[in-house]
Design a protein around this motif. Sequence first.
Motif, short mmCIF file in Angstrom:
data_model
loop_
_atom_site.label_atom_id
_atom_site.label_comp_id
_atom_site.label_asym_id
_atom_site.label_seq_id
_atom_site.Cartn_x
_atom_site.Cartn_y
_atom_site.Cartn_z
N LEU A 88 29.07 29.94 38.83
CA LEU A 88 30.23 29.97 37.94
C LEU A 88 31.27 30.97 38.41
O LEU A 88 32.46 30.76 38.26
N ARG A 89 30.82 32.10 38.97
CA ARG A 89 31.74 33.13 39.45
C ARG A 89 31.89 33.01 40.97
O ARG A 89 30.90 32.82 41.68
N THR A 90 33.09 33.23 41.45
CA THR A 90 33.33 33.16 42.89
C THR A 90 32.51 34.21 43.64
O THR A 90 31.92 33.91 44.69
N ASP A 91 32.44 35.43 43.11
CA ASP A 91 31.70 36.47 43.84
C ASP A 91 30.22 36.14 43.93
O ASP A 91 29.58 36.40 44.97
N ALA A 111 29.40 22.65 44.57
CA ALA A 111 30.18 21.98 43.53
C ALA A 111 31.03 23.02 42.80
O ALA A 111 30.64 24.18 42.71
N SER A 114 32.07 25.04 36.57
CA SER A 114 33.04 25.77 35.75
C SER A 114 32.59 25.84 34.31
O SER A 114 31.71 25.10 33.88
N PRO A 117 37.74 24.95 32.23
CA PRO A 117 38.11 23.97 33.27
C PRO A 117 39.05 24.58 34.31
O PRO A 117 39.98 25.31 33.97
N LEU A 118 38.79 24.27 35.58
CA LEU A 118 39.56 24.84 36.69
C LEU A 118 40.77 23.97 37.02
O LEU A 118 40.69 22.74 36.94
N THR A 119 41.83 24.62 37.47
CA THR A 119 42.95 23.87 38.04
C THR A 119 42.59 23.50 39.49
O THR A 119 41.64 24.04 40.08
N GLU A 122 42.84 26.64 41.60
CA GLU A 122 41.70 27.54 41.40
C GLU A 122 40.48 27.05 42.17
O GLU A 122 39.76 27.85 42.80
N GLU A 125 41.02 27.85 45.92
CA GLU A 125 40.80 29.26 46.26
C GLU A 125 39.33 29.64 46.16
O GLU A 125 38.83 30.48 46.92
N HIS A 126 38.64 29.03 45.22
CA HIS A 126 37.19 29.25 45.08
C HIS A 126 36.48 28.77 46.36
O HIS A 126 35.69 29.51 46.97
N ALA A 129 37.28 31.04 49.38
CA ALA A 129 36.55 32.31 49.39
C ALA A 129 35.10 32.10 49.83
O ALA A 129 34.56 32.89 50.63
#
Lengths: 302, 302
Positions: A88-91, A111, A114, A117-119, A122, A125-126, A129
């Motif tokens: 759920l978190r990018t880090d 996958a 989320s 809901p993500l744009t 977003e 960028e996820h 990263a």
Amino acid sequence: MNIAARHHPFHGMSAFPLTPADAAGRVDAQTLSLLLERLCEAQVDSIGLLGSTGTYAYLTREERRRAVAAAVECVGGRVPLIVGVGALRTDDAVDLARDAETSGADALLMAPVSYTPLTQNEAFEHYRAVASASALPFCVYNNPGTTHFTFGIELLERLSHLPTIRAVKMPLPAGGDIAGELAALRERTDLAIGYSGDWGMVEAMLAGADAFYSVLGGLLPYPMLAIARTASAGEAQEARRLDDLLQPLWNTFKAYGSLRVMYVLLEALGLGQAQPPRPLLPLDARARSEILAAVDSLLSDR
Amino acid sequence: MNIAARHHPFHGMSAFPLTPADAAGRVDAQTLSLLLERLCEAQVDSIGLLGSTGTYAYLTREERRRAVAAAVECVGGRVPLIVGVGALRTDDAVDLARDAETSGADALLMAPVSYTPLTQNEAFEHYRAVASASALPFCVYNNPGTTHFTFGIELLERLSHLPTIRAVKMPLPAGGDIAGELAALRERTDLAIGYSGDWGMVEAMLAGADAFYSVLGGLLPYPMLAIARTASAGEAQEARRLDDLLQPLWNTFKAYGSLRVMYVLLEALGLGQAQPPRPLLPLDARARSEILAAVDSLLSDR
């Protein structure tokens, strides 16, 4: 890089096994290795560890690390190992990608999980990263059934320009036009294009998909390999005949969800006693009977 | 237990603040306390800590425990504290419910978070396990926008028979018929019925909802309290006039998601510099200008 190299290891029949675990979410590395050994023996084209069927979303970082370590040890380079690193978190996803690379994975799969809901941006960028956190080839996991995220074609095109992103795992198209979708995707990206949704494998491979990511293949690789190989060879009639034998099983996938069905088959095959992670519940006796009847002929010559 | 006691603390305007945190997901207890102090001063009817706006899904168990401890210390019984305890795994949600009770929460709130879509019965058993892990009054959090889970009326009825489940937080009905939905729910359950989706608060309260769970109320409690109280008093014309002033802001909620808008307002109010948890991204300059223009009159007499 030529196309074949670029598409490695995202081609052919990729098998997605369960990750057997106890009620507290501790991975049973021994049973996992038993499943993986079967896949190596069957010579599947790749293994998708910690996919949705591998219950990655329900396992801690530590347990996911244990699963990858056990898999690398068992598989030992015989089959490419694709590891799911969604979080759920990018880090957290970055950490999981680094863990997988350090442990010896061959490729990554993610996958856009989320809560809010993500744009489209977003999600981009996820992916940027996480993909840039490791040198491993990367597959975008388009799984709206669990993430409820919809990839626009523009997003897939942007993602295809990231250096390590090589492949996309698509859901079966709602309208059924796999060939049309493949053509549209190939016009905009040079990604290896694979599909999932086992009942659609035969038509996806006949339509020329590069890969198929199979749930049943993670537990019963031979019947899925037979379909994938006859379909890839263009033997449409034989491939459809083999697929027809599985129609009763596909009906249970649609009725109960393929993940729940896999836990029934795990036990029926005498391979283990794991249950799905709660809140998911084991299927009831009626559903189990239906599933066992559907695979009766497959189990008799496993 | 009479109805009023049964519905405590799930009535009136419940304010859902952000949980400010750094990029690594460490909760900023000082800024959180600043937000909570404002809510206590405004005398909101309850505080919804670690709701969707409180980014519960993105915070670890330890950080959620820290947030609850800071909140209990700050609020000190002045306003009932409802704490979100949702998690993907049932055992994790049970732990979170126990943590919240031990830390001094007054009530619990939980959405059926899922990865593999849940059946109605799986959701019921999940709620049963978590609700029975504490003695606190419990609100079912029906939030299909984030969970993609659809509650059937039969499930809500079953849940209402569990001893601690007292309330449901509903999304605005798609067709807009709040009064009809309230009547249907009241025929089948004795739950306190609240709604969320700030732009619908005025009509929900005019229709006789027991509670409203407000995002904006977590940061700017006064305008939402004014609408809630005039609407509850049946002053429809005045309530709608007050709500009309917020229409430009509701437009930004619909365009950008209320959570992202709240981070812009947090900074605009000079209360903190927190960003949403990645993969969520801060809004761009154009969106920020639009939001600030929409709340210009509210900020001038905050």
